[in-house]
Design a protein around this motif. Structure first.
Motif, short mmCIF file in Angstrom:
data_model
loop_
_atom_site.label_atom_id
_atom_site.label_comp_id
_atom_site.label_asym_id
_atom_site.label_seq_id
_atom_site.Cartn_x
_atom_site.Cartn_y
_atom_site.Cartn_z
N ASP A 163 0.85 -1.21 0.15
CA ASP A 163 0.07 0.01 0.08
C ASP A 163 0.83 1.37 -0.14
OD1 ASP A 163 -2.41 -1.53 -0.10
OD2 ASP A 163 -2.42 -1.77 2.05
N THR A 164 2.06 0.95 0.45
CA THR A 164 2.97 2.42 0.55
C THR A 164 4.24 2.24 -0.08
OG1 THR A 164 4.06 1.53 2.45
CG2 THR A 164 2.05 3.10 2.66
N GLU A 165 4.71 1.12 -0.62
CA GLU A 165 5.91 0.94 -1.15
C GLU A 165 6.17 0.45 -2.82
OE1 GLU A 165 9.15 0.06 2.29
OE2 GLU A 165 7.82 -1.59 1.83
N LEU A 166 4.79 -0.21 -2.85
CA LEU A 166 4.87 -0.77 -4.47
C LEU A 166 3.89 -0.28 -5.20
CD1 LEU A 166 4.66 -4.59 -5.03
CD2 LEU A 166 3.18 -3.17 -6.31
N ALA A 167 4.20 0.32 -6.36
CA ALA A 167 3.25 0.80 -7.52
C ALA A 167 3.54 0.05 -8.95
CB ALA A 167 3.72 2.27 -7.72
N VAL A 168 2.31 -0.16 -9.47
CA VAL A 168 2.36 -0.72 -10.65
C VAL A 168 2.50 0.27 -11.80
CG1 VAL A 168 0.78 -1.78 -12.39
CG2 VAL A 168 0.21 -2.23 -9.98
N THR A 169 3.45 -0.18 -12.61
CA THR A 169 3.90 0.98 -14.03
C THR A 169 3.79 0.03 -15.27
OG1 THR A 169 6.02 -0.15 -13.57
CG2 THR A 169 5.76 1.93 -12.30
N GLY A 170 3.67 1.04 -16.09
CA GLY A 170 3.61 0.72 -17.66
C GLY A 170 5.12 0.02 -18.00
N GLY A 171 5.34 -1.37 -17.48
CA GLY A 171 6.66 -2.07 -17.61
C GLY A 171 7.64 -1.62 -16.73
N SER A 172 8.83 -2.18 -16.88
CA SER A 172 9.75 -1.39 -15.89
C SER A 172 10.62 -0.30 -16.56
CB SER A 172 10.83 -2.92 -15.52
OG SER A 172 11.56 -2.98 -16.64
N GLN A 173 10.43 -0.22 -17.83
CA GLN A 173 10.73 1.04 -18.78
C GLN A 173 10.11 2.37 -17.79
OE1 GLN A 173 13.36 1.44 -20.72
NE2 GLN A 173 13.17 3.65 -20.39
N GLN A 174 8.71 2.42 -17.54
CA GLN A 174 8.13 3.46 -16.93
C GLN A 174 8.65 3.63 -15.63
OE1 GLN A 174 3.93 3.84 -15.93
NE2 GLN A 174 4.03 5.79 -17.00
N ALA A 175 8.95 2.61 -14.89
CA ALA A 175 9.08 2.73 -13.50
C ALA A 175 10.51 3.36 -13.49
CB ALA A 175 9.37 1.06 -12.99
N LEU A 176 11.48 3.09 -14.03
CA LEU A 176 12.63 3.79 -14.31
C LEU A 176 12.34 5.34 -14.81
CD1 LEU A 176 15.79 3.60 -13.72
CD2 LEU A 176 15.99 3.05 -16.24
N ALA A 177 11.57 5.56 -15.60
CA ALA A 177 11.42 6.83 -16.10
C ALA A 177 10.89 7.76 -14.99
CB ALA A 177 10.34 7.00 -17.37
N LEU A 178 9.94 7.03 -14.12
CA LEU A 178 9.61 7.85 -13.15
C LEU A 178 10.32 8.25 -11.94
CD1 LEU A 178 5.90 6.09 -12.66
CD2 LEU A 178 6.37 8.34 -13.99
N LEU A 179 11.35 7.05 -11.91
CA LEU A 179 12.47 7.40 -10.65
C LEU A 179 13.20 8.27 -11.16
CD1 LEU A 179 12.61 3.73 -9.59
CD2 LEU A 179 12.04 5.33 -7.95
N SER A 180 13.56 8.18 -12.46
CA SER A 180 14.46 9.57 -12.71
C SER A 180 13.96 10.65 -12.38
CB SER A 180 14.92 9.03 -14.39
OG SER A 180 15.36 7.70 -14.27
N ARG A 181 12.50 10.79 -13.09
CA ARG A 181 11.98 12.06 -13.19
C ARG A 181 11.92 12.80 -11.82
NH1 ARG A 181 6.60 11.88 -15.63
NH2 ARG A 181 7.98 10.43 -17.25
#
Ligand SMILES: Cc1ncc(COP(=O)(O)O)c(C=O)c1O
Length: 414
Positions: A97-115
C-alpha cells in the motif's frame, strides 16, 4: 496551406536530434522471411500462455464494468497485493500500500524514478554496455548520465565506487541478474558492496530486474533489495516486469521503493498517463491468483534453457576459437566476442546476406570510445534449437565471406 519548409522548432536539449536506435534499424532485416534473427530482445511469442490469459480474462469479463474505470494511480489493489506476494517469493518484503506501485513496464518505473530524482546539473550512472533505453530516460531529465564499465561479470563495483566519490550521482541503475546485453549476474558479495557504496554516497540504487526469474541453471542470488537492511533499504529501489515472463503487450511492471519516493513517483505517473489500464491489471492479478504464472514460468525457463544450451553447443562446434563467450545461466542473451581481425559491425552486412542477424556490441555503448567492436549480442529466446544451430552455421559462413571480402548488397547506415 502546409508550408514546405520545416520551422525551426526550439526542441528541448535531449531532443535536438530525434532519438535513433541501431537495434530498431535492424528490424527490417531481422523480419525478412527465412532470416534467423538473434537480434531482438523479444520473448518467444509461441510460448505466450494464451489459454491462461484467456481464462483470466474470461473471469474478469464477468465483472467488466468495474474494470473500465480509471485505476488508482499506484495500481489496482488486487495487483499490488499479488505483486507483493510474487516479490516475497523473490525474497523481497514490502508494504503493497505504500512501497509498491504498478507501472507501464519496468521502463516506465525507471522513467518515473529518474524524473523524481534527477534534474539538469545532477549526475546519474548506468552500466556500459547496457540497455540503451535506460540511459535515454535518465538523459531526458537533463541530468548528466555517466557510464560505469560492465561486462560478462556485471558492473565493475569498485570502478563505480571510485566514480561515485568523484561525481556524486543521485541515482544509479544496474541490471544485477542476467543483464542486457551481457547476460551477467553480480555475485552476492558485489551486491552487498553496492549497497555499502549507495549508503556511503547517498544515491538511490535502482535494480532493474526484468530477467531474474528466467534462471535455468546455477544457484539463485537474491535481488539487491532483499539484501538491504537498515539504512541501505532507504537507498534502494527495485523494478521488475511481466514483459519477459508473461507478455510485453500487457505493459505491466512494478516498482518497490521507499514510501517517500513511491509517493512522488505516483504524482509523476498521474501527470504522465494517469494510471495503467484497470482491465489489464485485473487480468494479470487474476492470472497470478489462479496459479497460471507459477505454472507458466517453469515452462519458459525450460524452453530458454534448452535454447541457450543449443546456442552454446553451436558456438563451440561451429565457431570454435573464433568466438568467446560465457555460457549464460538465465535470461535471454549471450554476449559473444569475435577473436579474429574482423569486428562485429563489419561482419553484420555479410551476416544479413547469409540470413542471420545479431546486434553488434557497439549498439549498447552510449560512448563510442568505450565500445567493444568485437562483441555481439545473441538472443537465444525467439528461435528454436534447430534454428539457433542453423543460425550459427550461417554466421560461420558469413565470417568466411567477410574474410574473403565478398561483395555485399546491404548498406547499413552508420
Ligand atoms: C534491462 C531492461 N530493462 C527494461 C526493459 C523494458 O522492459 P518493459 O517491457 O518492462 O518496460 C528491458 C527490455 O528489453 C530491458 O532489457
Amino acid at each position: 496551406m502546409p508550408s514546405s519548409t520545416v520551422p525551426e522548432y526550439a526542441f528541448a536539449a535531449p531532443f535536438t536530434h530525434p532519438p535513433t536506435s541501431p537495434i530498431r534499424r535492424l528490424a527490417p532485416y531481422a523480419n525478412r522471411p527465412g532470416t534467423i534473427s538473434m537480434a531482438g530482445g523479444y520473448p518467444a511469442q509461441e510460448l505466450f500462455d494464451v489459454a491462461g490469459l484467456n481464462a483470466a480474462a474470461a473471469n474478469v469479463g464477468t465483472r467488466l464494468v468495474d474494470c473500465l474505470q480509471y485505476s488508482n494511480i499506484e495500481g489496482q489493489a488486487s495487483l499490488r497485493h499479488a505483486l507483493a506476494r510474487l516479490s516475497a517469493q523473490r525474497g523481497i518484503s514490502c508494504d503493497p500500500d505504500t512501497e509498491l506501485a504498478v507501472t507501464g513496464g519496468s521502463q516506465q518505473a525507471l522513467a518515473l524514478l529518474s524524473r523524481v530524482m534527477l534534474q539538469p546539473g545532477d549526475v546519474a550512472f548506468v552500466e556500459s554496455p547496457g540497455f540503451p533505453n535506460s540511459a535515454q530516460t535518465m538523459r531526458h531529465t537533463g541530468a548528466t548520465v555517466l557510464t560505469v564499465p560492465s561486462g560478462p561479470e556485471g558492473v565493475d563495483v569498485e570502478a563505480l565506487a571510485r566514480m561515485a566519490a568523484i561525481h556524486k550521482p543521485k541515482l544509479v541503475s544496474v541490471v544485477a541478474t542476467f543483464s542486457n546485453p551481457c547476460g551477467a549476474t553480480l555475485t552476492r558479495e558485489k551486491r552487498l558492496r553496492l549497497l555499502e557504496v549507495a549508503v556511503e554516497h547517498r544515491f538511490l540504487l535502482v535494480e532493474d530486474d526484468p530477467y531474474g526469474e528466467l534462471r535455468f541453471s546455477g544457484a539463485a542470488v537474491p535481488p539487491i533489495i532483499a539484501l538491504a537492511t537498515g539504512e541501505a533499504r532507504q537507498w534502494t529501489a527495485y523494478i521488475s516486469s511481466m514483459s519477459k515472463t508473461m507478455a510485453p503487450g500487457l505493459r505491466i511492471g512494478w516498482m518497490i521503493a521507499p514510501a517517500e519516493v513511491r509517493r512522488r513517483c505516483t504524482g509523476a505517473k498521474a501527470a504522465d498517463d494517469m494510471a495503467c489500464s484497470a482491465w489489464i491489471q485485473e487480468i494479470v492479478a487474476q492470472y497470478l491468483a489462479d496459479g497460471h504464472y507459477d505454472q507458466h514460468v517453469p515452462r519458459i525457463r525450460a524452453a530458454y534453457g534448452a535454447r541457450c544450451a543449443a546456442l552454446g553447443d553451436a558456438l563451440r562446434t561451429h565457431m570454435g576459437d573464433e568466438i568467446t563467450f560465457l555460457q549464460p545461466q538465465g535470461g535471454m542473451f549471450c554476449w559473444a566476442r569475435l577473436t579474429g581481425a574482423i569486428d562485429s559491425t563489419r561482419l553484420l552486412p555479410h551476416a544479413i546476406e547469409h540470413e542471420i542477424v545479431y546486434v553488434p556490441g557497439n549498439a549498447f555503448y552510449s560512448d563510442p570510445a568505450q565500445a567493444d567492436a568485437q562483441a555481439m549480442r545473441l538472443s537465444f529466446a525467439t528461435m528454436n534449437e534447430a534454428q539457433i544451430t542453423e543460425g550459427i552455421v550461417r554466421l560461420r559462413r558469413a565470417l568466411r565471406a567477410c574474410e574473403a571480402n565478398e561483395p555485399v548488397s546491404i548498406a547499413l547506415a552508420a
